[in-house]
Design a protein around this motif. Structure first.
Motif, PDB file in Angstrom:
ATOM      1  N   UNK A 368       0.837  -1.209   0.000  1.00 45.32           N
ATOM      2  CA  UNK A 368       0.000   0.000   0.000  1.00 45.32           C
ATOM      3  C   UNK A 368       0.868   1.254   0.000  1.00 45.32           C
ATOM      4  N   UNK A 369       1.954   1.234   0.772  1.00 48.90           N
ATOM      5  CA  UNK A 369       2.832   2.402   0.833  1.00 48.90           C
ATOM      6  C   UNK A 369       3.522   2.667  -0.500  1.00 48.90           C
ATOM      7  N   UNK A 370       3.687   1.611  -1.311  1.00 48.38           N
ATOM      8  CA  UNK A 370       4.310   1.753  -2.624  1.00 48.38           C
ATOM      9  C   UNK A 370       3.282   2.055  -3.717  1.00 48.38           C
ATOM     10  N   UNK A 371       2.004   2.105  -3.334  1.00 50.81           N
ATOM     11  CA  UNK A 371       0.952   2.439  -4.289  1.00 50.81           C
ATOM     12  C   UNK A 371       0.616   1.346  -5.278  1.00 50.81           C
ATOM     13  N   UNK A 372       1.019   0.099  -4.971  1.00 53.38           N
ATOM     14  CA  UNK A 372       0.791  -0.985  -5.926  1.00 53.38           C
ATOM     15  C   UNK A 372      -0.458  -1.803  -5.590  1.00 53.38           C
ATOM     16  N   UNK A 373      -0.845  -1.829  -4.321  1.00 57.70           N
ATOM     17  CA  UNK A 373      -1.997  -2.649  -3.928  1.00 57.70           C
ATOM     18  C   UNK A 373      -2.622  -2.114  -2.655  1.00 57.70           C
ATOM     19  N   UNK A 374      -3.919  -2.249  -2.570  1.00 54.20           N
ATOM     20  CA  UNK A 374      -4.658  -1.879  -1.364  1.00 54.20           C
ATOM     21  C   UNK A 374      -5.619  -3.019  -1.051  1.00 54.20           C
ATOM     22  N   UNK A 375      -5.164  -3.934  -0.214  1.00 53.45           N
ATOM     23  CA  UNK A 375      -5.982  -5.078   0.160  1.00 53.45           C
ATOM     24  C   UNK A 375      -6.762  -4.753   1.430  1.00 53.45           C
ATOM     25  N   UNK A 376      -8.081  -4.733   1.313  1.00 53.32           N
ATOM     26  CA  UNK A 376      -8.934  -4.478   2.474  1.00 53.32           C
ATOM     27  C   UNK A 376     -10.170  -5.374   2.467  1.00 53.32           C
ATOM     28  N   UNK A 377     -10.048  -6.528   1.813  1.00 48.43           N
ATOM     29  CA  UNK A 377     -11.169  -7.471   1.779  1.00 48.43           C
ATOM     30  C   UNK A 377     -12.195  -7.157   0.723  1.00 48.43           C
ATOM     31  N   UNK A 378     -11.815  -6.389  -0.320  1.00 48.25           N
ATOM     32  CA  UNK A 378     -12.767  -6.040  -1.365  1.00 48.25           C
ATOM     33  C   UNK A 378     -13.219  -7.281  -2.138  1.00 48.25           C
ATOM     34  N   UNK A 379     -14.515  -7.327  -2.462  1.00 53.78           N
ATOM     35  CA  UNK A 379     -15.107  -8.466  -3.165  1.00 53.78           C
ATOM     36  C   UNK A 379     -15.853  -7.955  -4.399  1.00 53.78           C
TER      37      UNK A 379
END
Length: 399
Positions: A368-379
């Motif tokens: 997330x800090x690198x701006x490549x992925x934001x995993x928060x349980x999105x479906x």
């Protein structure tokens, strides 16, 4: 236990090639017990898969106890169960889910073709064909040059592999970066593999009568009473038999009445001098993936998938349920090794779910800090096609 920093370093250009976790297993009842290997169909017959392997400096004959595909599925099942149980870290994993009108739902962790499965492609999103949805199209349009859409929507395919094989073009094809298997070194190395296709007997004892003989009318009556509970294939077979022999008698065996004498007909098991489970997490494969940004972002995305791989291995190794008549235990702790290149390696403690999840949490934060992925349980939600629901048929082994 291996650290996140070591995983991150392995994902950089020229880093470690692989991480392995290898465990020696044995039959739960002891060395004398046989185990049931995986079964495959060859020219209409069930067979075991035999292979030549090189074990402890010796060329040996082995049986495939559990295949790469099966081990991967076991890892996915363990991940899905922890998501269902509300695991704080694993629940952050992005996924796709198709739900049918009867309330039955499946995610890409459960469907065999993952993001490209037919259940998704036949479904709708917001009332329109899923294949026209921009987010889903972005996933299918992912390439090794930019896997960002897949990473943030259905990342399990980037780890365990996937192939959008039915598409007219842009068929995304991903090799497995994480593979596992279980093999058994056959006890009898002098016999041909085919000679070790042991048989087991099946039988049924009916306490009322060993044989129940019915007229055509009686058979039809019993069939009609149970019609909705039997497979269409079995119903059709019984009705065809009645039609051909209206004045004859019929065994009640297809409806579970009467006994069945013991007979050797189904595959049994094999005796093994050694059983080995192995997992390979390939950083070399992960380094083929990029995410449309600077190299630091690419490394962060790969490390995120690698950390998911550790969490998958740790969960898969927790349970040794394989199949009926294949009860195994560990002879020793798993041996975890990281390639250091140039023939050098480093050994680590066995993977645990708790430690693997801590590394995954670090990987999620770093990505997330690198701006490549934001995993928060999105479906990404799909509505199952009612045509598929209406056409579903449960076939039974008896049918």
């Amino acid at each position: 236990m291996i650290t996140f920093e070591e995983i991150l370093s392995a994902c950089e250009r020229g880093g470690a090639s692989v991480l392995t976790s290898v465990t020696k297993l044995q039959p739960a009842a002891g060395a004398h017990a046989s185990v049931s290997p995986a079964k495959f169909v060859e020219r209409g017959n069930s067979v075991f898969a035999f292979e030549n392997r090189y074990v402890d400096g010796e060329a040996v004959k082995c049986a495939l106890i559990d295949s790469k595909q099966s081990q991967g599925n076991r890892g996915e099942t363990a991940l899905q169960r922890d998501i269902d149980a509300g695991s704080e870290v694993i629940s952050k994993l992005p996924r796709m889910e198709v739900e049918y009108a009867d309330g039955v739902a499946f995610t890409d962790l459960e469907l065999p073709h993952r993001f490209a499965d037919g259940h998704f492609r036949a479904a709708t999103i917001d009332g329109k064909p899923a294949t026209q949805n921009e987010q889903y199209r972005a996933v299918r349009n992912s390439t090794p040059v930019d896997m960002t859409a897949l990473l943030n929507t259905a990342p399990i395919a980037a780890l365990l592999g996937g192939w959008d094989s039915t598409r007219v073009n842009n068929q995304l094809r991903l090799p497995s970066a994480l593979t596992g298997e279980i093999i058994g070194v056959l006890a009898n190395q002098d016999s041909e593999s085919a000679d070790q296709q042991s048989k087991r007997g099946g039988a049924r004892v009916d306490p009322y009568a060993m044989s129940v003989q019915l007229s055509a009318t009686q058979m039809q009556e019993l069939l009609d009473m149970q019609r909705d509970e039997l497979s269409p294939k079995l119903v059709a077979k019984i009705e065809e038999d009645i039609k051909k022999n209206k004045k004859g008698t019929f065994s009640g065996s297809p409806l579970g009445l009467g006994g069945i004498p013991p007979q050797l007909e189904s595959l049994g098991g094999v005796a093994c001098r050694q059983i080995i489970r192995s997992w390979v997490l390939s950083f070399a494969s992960l380094r083929q993936l990029r995410f449309g940004g600077p190299e630091d972002a690419n490394v962060a995305g790969r490390a995120l998938l690698a950390a998911l791989g550790l969490a998958t291995i740790a969960r898969a190794e927790q349970e040794l349920y394989i199949r009926a008549n294949c009860h195994l235990i560990e002879s020793e702790a798993p041996k975890v090794k990281l390639d250091r290149r140039n023939g050098e390696s480093a050994d680590f403690e066995p993977l645990t779910v708790e430690a693997a999840d801590r590394i995954l949490a670090q990987a999620i934060s770093h990505a997330k800090s690198q701006g490549v992925a934001d995993w928060h349980g999105q479906v990404l939600k799909f509505d199952g096609n009612p045509v598929v629901l209406g056409a579903a048929v449960e076939e039974t082994a008896e049918a």
